[in-house]
Design a protein around this motif. Structure first.
Motif, PDB file in Angstrom:
ATOM      1  N   GLY A  65      -2.038  -3.071 -31.053  1.00 18.93           N
ATOM      2  CA  GLY A  65      -2.564  -4.489 -30.824  1.00 18.93           C
ATOM      3  C   GLY A  65      -3.635  -4.702 -30.455  1.00 18.93           C
ATOM      4  N   ILE A  66      -4.139  -4.101 -28.745  1.00 19.74           N
ATOM      5  CA  ILE A  66      -5.336  -4.959 -28.594  1.00 19.74           C
ATOM      6  C   ILE A  66      -6.029  -5.058 -29.123  1.00 19.74           C
ATOM      7  N   LEU A  67      -6.516  -3.420 -29.754  1.00 21.77           N
ATOM      8  CA  LEU A  67      -7.845  -3.138 -30.171  1.00 21.77           C
ATOM      9  C   LEU A  67      -7.818  -4.097 -31.474  1.00 21.77           C
ATOM     10  N   ALA A  68      -6.976  -4.352 -32.143  1.00 22.03           N
ATOM     11  CA  ALA A  68      -6.582  -5.126 -33.492  1.00 22.03           C
ATOM     12  C   ALA A  68      -7.123  -6.279 -32.945  1.00 22.03           C
ATOM     13  N   GLY A  69      -6.503  -7.275 -32.481  1.00 27.06           N
ATOM     14  CA  GLY A  69      -6.685  -8.603 -31.687  1.00 27.06           C
ATOM     15  C   GLY A  69      -7.719  -8.429 -31.477  1.00 27.06           C
ATOM     16  N   SER A  70      -7.896  -7.733 -30.564  1.00 21.94           N
ATOM     17  CA  SER A  70     -10.130  -8.252 -29.833  1.00 21.94           C
ATOM     18  C   SER A  70     -11.283  -8.304 -31.781  1.00 21.94           C
ATOM     19  N   ALA A  71     -10.603  -6.709 -32.104  1.00 23.81           N
ATOM     20  CA  ALA A  71     -11.952  -7.167 -33.483  1.00 23.81           C
ATOM     21  C   ALA A  71     -12.006  -8.041 -33.961  1.00 23.81           C
ATOM     22  N   LEU A  72     -10.229  -8.530 -34.143  1.00 26.20           N
ATOM     23  CA  LEU A  72      -9.879  -9.175 -35.403  1.00 26.20           C
ATOM     24  C   LEU A  72     -11.272 -11.245 -35.176  1.00 26.20           C
ATOM     25  N   SER A  73     -10.462 -10.977 -33.737  1.00 31.51           N
ATOM     26  CA  SER A  73     -11.256 -12.640 -33.114  1.00 31.51           C
ATOM     27  C   SER A  73     -12.357 -12.151 -32.537  1.00 31.51           C
ATOM     28  N   ILE A  74     -12.992 -11.030 -32.539  1.00 34.74           N
ATOM     29  CA  ILE A  74     -14.828 -11.704 -32.751  1.00 34.74           C
ATOM     30  C   ILE A  74     -15.247 -11.492 -33.490  1.00 34.74           C
ATOM     31  N   ALA A  75     -14.408 -10.901 -34.473  1.00 36.09           N
ATOM     32  CA  ALA A  75     -15.075 -10.677 -36.018  1.00 36.09           C
ATOM     33  C   ALA A  75     -15.274 -12.237 -36.601  1.00 36.09           C
ATOM     34  N   GLY A  76     -14.087 -13.057 -36.490  1.00 38.52           N
ATOM     35  CA  GLY A  76     -13.432 -14.447 -36.998  1.00 38.52           C
ATOM     36  C   GLY A  76     -14.898 -15.523 -35.658  1.00 38.52           C
ATOM     37  N   LEU A  77     -14.630 -15.057 -34.863  1.00 37.55           N
ATOM     38  CA  LEU A  77     -16.051 -15.502 -33.616  1.00 37.55           C
ATOM     39  C   LEU A  77     -17.124 -15.214 -34.418  1.00 37.55           C
ATOM     40  N   VAL A  78     -17.311 -14.414 -34.260  1.00 35.11           N
ATOM     41  CA  VAL A  78     -19.093 -14.466 -35.418  1.00 35.11           C
ATOM     42  C   VAL A  78     -19.466 -15.431 -36.196  1.00 35.11           C
ATOM     43  N   MET A  79     -18.344 -15.100 -37.490  1.00 38.17           N
ATOM     44  CA  MET A  79     -18.650 -16.048 -38.543  1.00 38.17           C
ATOM     45  C   MET A  79     -18.344 -16.889 -38.605  1.00 38.17           C
ATOM     46  N   GLN A  80     -17.507 -18.276 -37.492  1.00 39.94           N
ATOM     47  CA  GLN A  80     -17.500 -18.583 -37.357  1.00 39.94           C
ATOM     48  C   GLN A  80     -18.760 -19.581 -37.020  1.00 39.94           C
ATOM     49  N   THR A  81     -19.326 -19.510 -35.994  1.00 32.13           N
ATOM     50  CA  THR A  81     -20.623 -19.485 -35.885  1.00 32.13           C
ATOM     51  C   THR A  81     -21.775 -19.134 -36.641  1.00 32.13           C
ATOM     52  N   TYR A  82     -22.340 -17.875 -36.669  1.00 37.76           N
ATOM     53  CA  TYR A  82     -22.847 -17.996 -38.814  1.00 37.76           C
ATOM     54  C   TYR A  82     -22.545 -19.047 -39.395  1.00 37.76           C
ATOM     55  N   PHE A  83     -21.302 -19.423 -39.912  1.00 39.58           N
ATOM     56  CA  PHE A  83     -21.154 -20.075 -41.291  1.00 39.58           C
ATOM     57  C   PHE A  83     -21.707 -21.738 -40.899  1.00 39.58           C
ATOM     58  N   GLY A  84     -21.415 -21.906 -39.214  1.00 39.17           N
ATOM     59  CA  GLY A  84     -20.668 -23.142 -39.396  1.00 39.17           C
ATOM     60  C   GLY A  84     -19.555 -23.216 -39.641  1.00 39.17           C
ATOM     61  N   ASN A  85     -18.608 -22.865 -39.717  1.00 34.77           N
ATOM     62  CA  ASN A  85     -18.017 -23.228 -40.357  1.00 34.77           C
ATOM     63  C   ASN A  85     -16.529 -22.868 -39.806  1.00 34.77           C
ATOM     64  N   PRO A  86     -15.507 -23.894 -39.105  1.00 37.52           N
ATOM     65  CA  PRO A  86     -14.914 -23.729 -38.113  1.00 37.52           C
ATOM     66  C   PRO A  86     -13.378 -23.133 -38.760  1.00 37.52           C
ATOM     67  N   LEU A  87     -13.500 -22.542 -39.981  1.00 34.73           N
ATOM     68  CA  LEU A  87     -12.533 -22.067 -40.543  1.00 34.73           C
ATOM     69  C   LEU A  87     -12.837 -20.553 -41.351  1.00 34.73           C
ATOM     70  N   ALA A  88     -13.844 -19.857 -40.967  1.00 33.20           N
ATOM     71  CA  ALA A  88     -14.592 -19.383 -41.536  1.00 33.20           C
ATOM     72  C   ALA A  88     -13.084 -17.776 -39.955  1.00 33.20           C
ATOM     73  N   GLY A  89     -12.912 -16.751 -40.858  1.00 34.03           N
ATOM     74  CA  GLY A  89     -12.416 -15.410 -39.840  1.00 34.03           C
ATOM     75  C   GLY A  89     -12.223 -14.803 -40.881  1.00 34.03           C
ATOM     76  N   PRO A  90     -12.045 -13.472 -41.164  1.00 33.95           N
ATOM     77  CA  PRO A  90     -11.876 -12.619 -41.728  1.00 33.95           C
ATOM     78  C   PRO A  90     -11.104 -12.434 -42.951  1.00 33.95           C
ATOM     79  N   PHE A  91     -10.251 -12.939 -42.936  1.00 27.35           N
ATOM     80  CA  PHE A  91      -9.145 -13.228 -43.783  1.00 27.35           C
ATOM     81  C   PHE A  91      -9.168 -14.657 -44.927  1.00 27.35           C
ATOM     82  N   VAL A  92      -9.446 -15.410 -44.367  1.00 26.38           N
ATOM     83  CA  VAL A  92      -9.661 -16.824 -44.626  1.00 26.38           C
ATOM     84  C   VAL A  92     -10.831 -16.567 -45.672  1.00 26.38           C
ATOM     85  N   LEU A  93     -11.670 -15.660 -45.191  1.00 23.42           N
ATOM     86  CA  LEU A  93     -13.023 -15.455 -46.450  1.00 23.42           C
ATOM     87  C   LEU A  93     -13.159 -14.627 -47.241  1.00 23.42           C
ATOM     88  N   GLY A  94     -11.962 -13.281 -47.150  1.00 22.41           N
ATOM     89  CA  GLY A  94     -11.890 -12.806 -48.070  1.00 22.41           C
ATOM     90  C   GLY A  94     -12.320 -11.612 -47.462  1.00 22.41           C
TER      91      GLY A  94
END
Lengths: 340, 336
Positions: A65-94
């Motif tokens: 749980g800890i690993l999954a939570g951290s990993a997905l959140s960091i992936a989401g954070l990197v994507m949101q900043t890179y795309f400049g898009n507040p809704l970006a995230g590993p699930f939302v963007l496919g």
């Protein structure tokens, strides 16, 4: 300001410990607090049954749980900043769907060779195919993002990629045997409970490695807050950053998807919670912040599913029910940001 | 007293590379900019100002020729080295949620900071200096997103300044702003060029302000040629007149302004008495609707301009008007 952030971290660590403690103690079988305390402090636990439940079921589940939570959140954070898009995230963007396709292909085809290969190869193959599938979608998205500037178009593209891969997965499922279908459907509901033993070691090393790499992105991510052009003018090598970010994000999201299933919304929600709680966009604070918040969020979900509340609902149902309201509230308050 | 150029171009050609081939927008550009120079780049929409600025700041590749920074060819610099020489302010508005003014400005220090971006004492000193130069001390702790457009522009300029480069490029820094804010930005740029000896090249469409406030102007004419000089020189040698050709407008050499071409009507007016300012605006009001002011009394309708009112003497009638608007409606009335 600095003291406030430390205080928030302290409070979150306390919540985190509470979540871990309740998950160790509660579940289908209740384990008394003093036994859990003895277990945590490294003293001998009298009952072998308790020890086995703690060591072989609950600790792997919590770690996952800890690993999954951290990993997905960091992936989401990197994507949101890179795309400049507040809704970006590993699930939302496919990305998760891409990983799911990779995993499905692996599950459906590996049974053909599997007799000839050692078992650990299967775990690595699973992770690798998840990462590979995710990175292909991410690459497509970055190509799209370099051609279109509209945030909404990018989101729609992500959704479309997701639906397309889901379509392929459906075809695969329709052509598979009953056992594979069942495995795949269960996997799709999401769970932290299926990773154990060797798999956990693989998962742990891959995620910790990727998180350490992600920490190297703190300075470039901060410059990207002003957009790609400014980041470039401040000395960032964009194309190198892009490939590095693709690989790391795909490793983070792909390995979680491979082992726990396509966990929904967590990657989009946590960065927002972090910005809201820590009141900053500085990645020096957000990186550790989303690791902590992401872990807490998945442990809360796990507590609802199998710990304190033990409602026995699939993890993804809880993620959806917890995550969607937060996203809705966020979108409501930030309509202006989404327009451009 | 020839100063060494901080930025120089030789036969520079900028434009786009399309799938169908190269599209040249500006070519054979040869220019020099020395430290402390502040230059405004002007030209009609789509003439290539933004493309030139982006090529000079290495955000876009150029098509031919050479650019030299501090005497060295721009292609010999890495992205990182370039970030110590050139900083930019772009025209696009940006959103930075939950980030304070001080934090945005501090990002400018990135090329100077270590791998983790830690702000040292030296960086802090530089930031304080920049914030006071741009007079942003009072709003340093406010959120960037909560600021007005003018303040945001100042913050972005301060960020570029914090980067501590000998060259700053700005793409239309005065767009979206009201006139006093535009002037404030220009004044700040002037101060930066004078005090910090930074070479500043910025694009703008605000000719009226630029002709009064910018020390030096570069104009791109219709053929894509670049003319540089003092604003007044460019007016006198006809460059401005020829660079902004439009069938409905003309450039008034006397005023240094663009004006509407008017087909003047036959009837003329003679302004009598009053102070020069009131007569000036009266003449402008009449010109807008096509009436010329005559220098002679004969054959003209007389308007007495006094400190409080205007009196039209028409066919032995005296019409008293309290405002220019009233004056116009009276004239319309008896001409109809």
């Amino acid at each position: 300001m600095k003291r406030n952030i430390s205080l928030v971290f302290l409070a979150l660590i306390i919540v985190f410990c509470m979540m871990v403690f309740t998950l160790l103690s509660m579940g289908p079988i209740y384990i008394p607090f003093e036994v859990v305390t003895r277990f945590i402090s490294g003293q001998e636990v009298a009952s072998q049954t308790y020890f086995d439940i703690l060591w072989q079921i609950r600790v792997p589940k919590i770690l996952t749980g800890i690993l999954a939570g951290s990993a997905l959140s960091i992936a989401g954070l990197v994507m949101q900043t890179y795309f400049g898009n507040p809704l970006a995230g590993p699930f939302v963007l496919g990305i998760s769907s891409g990983s799911a396709l990779g995993v499905a292909l692996w599950v459906m085809t590996s049974s053909i060779f599997l007799g000839a290969l050692p078992e650990y190869f299967n775990d690595y193959g699973l992770v690798a195919s998840g990462i590979f599938g995710g990175s292909i979608i991410l690459l497509l998205l970055m190509l799209t993002a370099s051609k279109v500037t509209s945030k909404v178009v990018l989101l729609v593209m992500g959704l479309l990629f997701g639906h397309f891969t889901s379509g392929i997965i459906s075809v695969l499922v329709a052509k598979s045997g009953a056992q594979e279908i069942k495995t795949f459907l269960l996997w799709g509901l999401g769970s932290f409970e299926r990773v154990s033993g060797n798999q956990l070691l693989v998962f742990l090393s891959v995620v910790v490695f990727a998180i350490l790499c992600a920490l190297l992105l703190i300075k470039p991510l901060n410059s990207l807050l002003l957009g790609e052009q400014y980041a470039k003018s401040m000395g960032l090598n964009i194309s190198r950053f892009k490939y590095f970010a693709i690989v790391i994000t795909a490793i983070l999201a792909g390995s979680v998807t491979a082992f726990c299933g396509p966990i929904i919304f967590l990657g989009t929600v946590i960065p927002h919670l972090a910005r809201w709680i820590f009141k900053t966009s500085d990645h020096k604070v957000l990186m550790p912040g989303v690791i902590l918040l992401g872990s807490i969020f998945s442990l809360i979900a796990e507590n609802i599913a199998s710990g304190f509340f033990s409602l026995n609902i699939p993890l993804n149902a809880i993620m959806g029910l917890m995550g969607v309201p937060i996203i809705v509230v966020f979108m409501w308050s930030k309509q202006k940001d989404l327009r451009s | 007293m020839t100063q060494v150029a901080v930025l120089e171009s030789k036969d520079l050609c900028v434009g786009f590379t399309l799938p169908s081939g190269k599209k040249e927008i500006l070519k054979n550009l040869n220019f020099k900019i020395t430290p402390g120079e502040m230059i405004c780049l002007m030209g009609a929409n789509g003439c290539g100002k933004t493309t030139l600025l982006r090529s000079l700041s290495a955000l876009e590749p150029f098509l031919a020729g050479d650019i030299f920074i501090n005497g060295k060819n721009i292609s010999t610099y890495s992205q990182k080295q370039l970030s110590l020489l050139v900083s930019i302010v772009l025209t696009e508005r940006i959103h930075v949620p939950k980030f304070s003014v001080a934090e945005v400005i501090a990002l400018g220090r990135q090329p100077h900071t270590s791998f983790w971006g830690r702000i040292t004492k030296k960086d802090k000193k530089k930031l304080e200096e920049v914030i006071s130069l741009a007079s942003l001390g009072e709003i340093a702790n406010e959120l960037y997103d909560s600021l007005s457009d003018g303040q945001k522009q100042k913050v972005l300029i301060a960020r570029a300044l914090a980067q501590d480069t000998p060259i700053i490029f700005l793409d239309e820094p005065t767009t979206y702003l009201d006139i006093p804010k535009k002037m404030e930005i220009l004044k700040l740029l002037k101060k930066i060029a004078d005090e910090k000896k930074v070479a500043i090249l910025f694009s703008s469409h605000d000719w009226d302000l630029i002709s009064h406030m910018a020390p030096k102007v570069w104009v791109i004419d219709e053929s894509g040629a670049l003319h540089g000089g003092i604003a007044e020189d460019l007016i006198l040698d006809g460059t401005i007149k020829h660079s902004f050709n439009h069938p409905d407008f003309y450039f008034d050499d006397q005023d240094g302004r663009f004006k509407e071409k008017i087909d003047f009507k036959k009837s003329k007016f003679f302004l009598q008495g009053g102070d020069a300012t009131r007569k000036h605006w009266t003449a402008q009001t009449l010109a807008k609707v096509g009436y010329q002011v005559s220098k002679k009394k004969e054959g003209a309708t007389i308007i007495e301009v006094s400190p409080k009112q205007w009196v039209i003497l028409h066919k032995k009638q005296r019409m008293i008007c309290k405002s220019l608007e009233m004056l116009l409606s009276q004239i319309h009335h008896f001409k109809a």
